[in-house]
Structure formats: C-alpha cells, structure tokens
Design a protein around this motif. Structure first.
Motif, PDB file in Angstrom:
ATOM      1  N   MET A   1       0.857  -1.261   0.130  1.00 17.36           N
ATOM      2  CA  MET A   1       0.023  -0.260   0.025  1.00 17.36           C
ATOM      3  C   MET A   1       0.782   1.182   0.100  1.00 17.36           C
ATOM      4  N   THR A   2       0.439   2.132  -0.805  1.00 20.33           N
ATOM      5  CA  THR A   2       1.114   3.780  -0.924  1.00 20.33           C
ATOM      6  C   THR A   2      -0.047   4.631  -0.616  1.00 20.33           C
ATOM      7  N   PHE A   3       0.123   5.308   0.182  1.00 20.64           N
ATOM      8  CA  PHE A   3      -0.916   6.510   0.516  1.00 20.64           C
ATOM      9  C   PHE A   3      -0.190   7.676   0.141  1.00 20.64           C
ATOM     10  N   GLN A   4      -0.875   8.810  -0.512  1.00 20.71           N
ATOM     11  CA  GLN A   4      -0.232   9.871  -0.841  1.00 20.71           C
ATOM     12  C   GLN A   4      -1.224  11.127  -0.282  1.00 20.71           C
ATOM     13  N   ASP A   5      -0.878  12.047   0.351  1.00 22.96           N
ATOM     14  CA  ASP A   5      -1.701  13.166   0.471  1.00 22.96           C
ATOM     15  C   ASP A   5      -0.901  14.475  -0.253  1.00 22.96           C
ATOM     16  N   GLU A   6      -1.752  14.943  -1.045  1.00 20.81           N
ATOM     17  CA  GLU A   6      -1.341  16.064  -1.813  1.00 20.81           C
ATOM     18  C   GLU A   6      -2.277  17.115  -1.613  1.00 20.81           C
ATOM     19  N   GLN A   7      -1.832  18.254  -0.929  1.00 25.01           N
ATOM     20  CA  GLN A   7      -2.929  19.300  -0.761  1.00 25.01           C
ATOM     21  C   GLN A   7      -4.235  19.022  -0.159  1.00 25.01           C
ATOM     22  N   GLY A   8      -4.269  18.150   0.642  1.00 23.56           N
ATOM     23  CA  GLY A   8      -5.534  17.444   1.438  1.00 23.56           C
ATOM     24  C   GLY A   8      -6.186  16.595   0.627  1.00 23.56           C
ATOM     25  N   VAL A   9      -5.867  16.176  -0.684  1.00 22.39           N
ATOM     26  CA  VAL A   9      -6.507  15.140  -1.385  1.00 22.39           C
ATOM     27  C   VAL A   9      -5.571  13.795  -1.140  1.00 22.39           C
ATOM     28  N   LEU A  10      -6.352  12.700  -0.444  1.00 25.20           N
ATOM     29  CA  LEU A  10      -5.777  11.575  -0.354  1.00 25.20           C
ATOM     30  C   LEU A  10      -5.922  10.486  -1.372  1.00 25.20           C
ATOM     31  N   SER A  11      -4.974   9.997  -1.858  1.00 28.11           N
ATOM     32  CA  SER A  11      -4.899   8.895  -2.764  1.00 28.11           C
ATOM     33  C   SER A  11      -3.978   7.609  -2.569  1.00 28.11           C
ATOM     34  N   GLY A  12      -4.002   6.652  -3.175  1.00 26.69           N
ATOM     35  CA  GLY A  12      -2.929   5.614  -2.937  1.00 26.69           C
ATOM     36  C   GLY A  12      -3.214   4.533  -3.955  1.00 26.69           C
ATOM     37  N   PHE A  13      -2.430   3.442  -3.858  1.00 33.35           N
ATOM     38  CA  PHE A  13      -2.538   2.168  -4.473  1.00 33.35           C
ATOM     39  C   PHE A  13      -2.081   0.762  -3.906  1.00 33.35           C
ATOM     40  N   ALA A  14      -2.400  -0.114  -4.381  1.00 31.55           N
ATOM     41  CA  ALA A  14      -1.717  -1.401  -3.811  1.00 31.55           C
ATOM     42  C   ALA A  14      -0.823  -1.872  -4.884  1.00 31.55           C
ATOM     43  N   ALA A  15       0.276  -2.550  -4.451  1.00 30.26           N
ATOM     44  CA  ALA A  15       1.206  -3.150  -5.221  1.00 30.26           C
ATOM     45  C   ALA A  15       1.376  -4.757  -4.841  1.00 30.26           C
ATOM     46  N   SER A  16       1.237  -5.637  -5.857  1.00 33.02           N
ATOM     47  CA  SER A  16       1.721  -6.960  -5.702  1.00 33.02           C
ATOM     48  C   SER A  16       2.418  -7.292  -6.678  1.00 33.02           C
ATOM     49  N   ARG A  17       2.848  -8.851  -6.538  1.00 30.56           N
ATOM     50  CA  ARG A  17       3.817  -9.335  -7.483  1.00 30.56           C
ATOM     51  C   ARG A  17       3.138  -9.417  -9.027  1.00 30.56           C
ATOM     52  N   THR A  18       1.833  -9.246  -8.986  1.00 30.14           N
ATOM     53  CA  THR A  18       1.150  -9.465 -10.244  1.00 30.14           C
ATOM     54  C   THR A  18       0.230  -8.208 -10.884  1.00 30.14           C
ATOM     55  N   GLU A  19       0.132  -7.285 -10.026  1.00 28.30           N
ATOM     56  CA  GLU A  19      -0.790  -5.906 -10.400  1.00 28.30           C
ATOM     57  C   GLU A  19      -0.734  -4.984  -9.399  1.00 28.30           C
ATOM     58  N   ASP A  20      -0.696  -3.824  -9.993  1.00 28.58           N
ATOM     59  CA  ASP A  20      -0.916  -2.678  -8.964  1.00 28.58           C
ATOM     60  C   ASP A  20      -2.443  -2.075  -9.388  1.00 28.58           C
ATOM     61  N   VAL A  21      -3.094  -1.711  -8.506  1.00 30.08           N
ATOM     62  CA  VAL A  21      -4.330  -1.187  -8.358  1.00 30.08           C
ATOM     63  C   VAL A  21      -4.716   0.027  -7.549  1.00 30.08           C
ATOM     64  N   PRO A  22      -5.201   0.950  -8.143  1.00 18.72           N
ATOM     65  CA  PRO A  22      -5.775   2.303  -7.389  1.00 18.72           C
ATOM     66  C   PRO A  22      -6.615   1.715  -6.018  1.00 18.72           C
ATOM     67  N   LEU A  23      -6.451   2.830  -5.074  1.00 18.63           N
ATOM     68  CA  LEU A  23      -7.429   2.583  -4.110  1.00 18.63           C
ATOM     69  C   LEU A  23      -8.544   3.755  -4.284  1.00 18.63           C
ATOM     70  N   ARG A  24      -9.665   3.431  -3.957  1.00 18.31           N
ATOM     71  CA  ARG A  24     -10.924   4.185  -4.371  1.00 18.31           C
ATOM     72  C   ARG A  24     -11.773   4.387  -3.109  1.00 18.31           C
ATOM     73  N   ASP A  25     -12.571   5.495  -3.064  1.00 18.18           N
ATOM     74  CA  ASP A  25     -13.253   5.909  -1.964  1.00 18.18           C
ATOM     75  C   ASP A  25     -12.479   6.019  -0.796  1.00 18.18           C
ATOM     76  N   LEU A  26     -11.277   6.521  -0.909  1.00 18.47           N
ATOM     77  CA  LEU A  26     -10.303   6.701   0.459  1.00 18.47           C
ATOM     78  C   LEU A  26     -10.722   7.723   1.393  1.00 18.47           C
ATOM     79  N   ARG A  27     -10.894   7.363   2.507  1.00 15.10           N
ATOM     80  CA  ARG A  27     -11.325   8.338   3.606  1.00 15.10           C
ATOM     81  C   ARG A  27     -10.598   8.241   4.836  1.00 15.10           C
ATOM     82  N   VAL A  28     -10.681   9.033   5.632  1.00 18.49           N
ATOM     83  CA  VAL A  28      -9.969   8.967   7.088  1.00 18.49           C
ATOM     84  C   VAL A  28     -10.972   9.510   7.955  1.00 18.49           C
TER      85      VAL A  28
END
Length: 83
Positions: A1-28
């Motif tokens: 998992m990689t999380f990023q906070d760019e100017q208050g907008v949270l995003s991220g993705f999950a990486a595995s050996r077979t695929e990288d997928v975006p995280l959706r509906d990310l909230r804290v």
C-alpha cells in the motif's frame, strides 16, 4: 500500500507481484484516540474481487480487516516502510 496526501487530497495504490491497483473511496475518520482509514479496491488475480478495507493507524502500524463480498472478513496488518 502506498498512500499520498497532496494538498489535502488523499490517494493511493496497492502493489503486488502481479498487479498494481488504485485505492478508491479513500477516507479517514479521526477521533481523539486513533485514525481509521477506509477504502475499496478491485483485484483481478487470482480472481476478480472487490475488497473493502477498514484499518486503524497507530504510529507506524496498521491493523484492521478487509471484506470481499459475502466472504468472511480477513485480518490485515502492516508496518510503514521508510524508503
């Protein structure tokens, strides 16, 4: 998992050996004691599944669960890696 906070907008993705997928509906959700992070993601390997995560962040540790449709919840844990 990689999380990023760019100017208050949270995003991220999950990486595995077979695929990288975006995280959706990310909230804290933060209370006086802890931070809860929730998101969904779709994986395609080994089969297509929609996963929903709800984890608690405590310092550099993450614990919680994920759910794939009607399947039982699975426990997830993680530790922050510093590059």
């Amino acid at each position: 998992m990689t999380f990023q906070d760019e100017q208050g907008v949270l995003s991220g993705f999950a990486a595995s050996r077979t695929e990288d997928v975006p995280l959706r509906d990310l909230r804290v959700a933060t209370d006086a004691q802890e931070d809860h992070v929730m998101w969904t993601q779709t994986i395609t390997t080994p089969m297509r599944l929609e996963l929903a995560f709800d984890v608690t962040i405590d310092g550099n540790r993450m614990t919680g669960d994920s759910r794939a449709g009607r399947l039982p919840r699975s426990t997830v844990t993680g530790v922050r890696r510093v590059p």
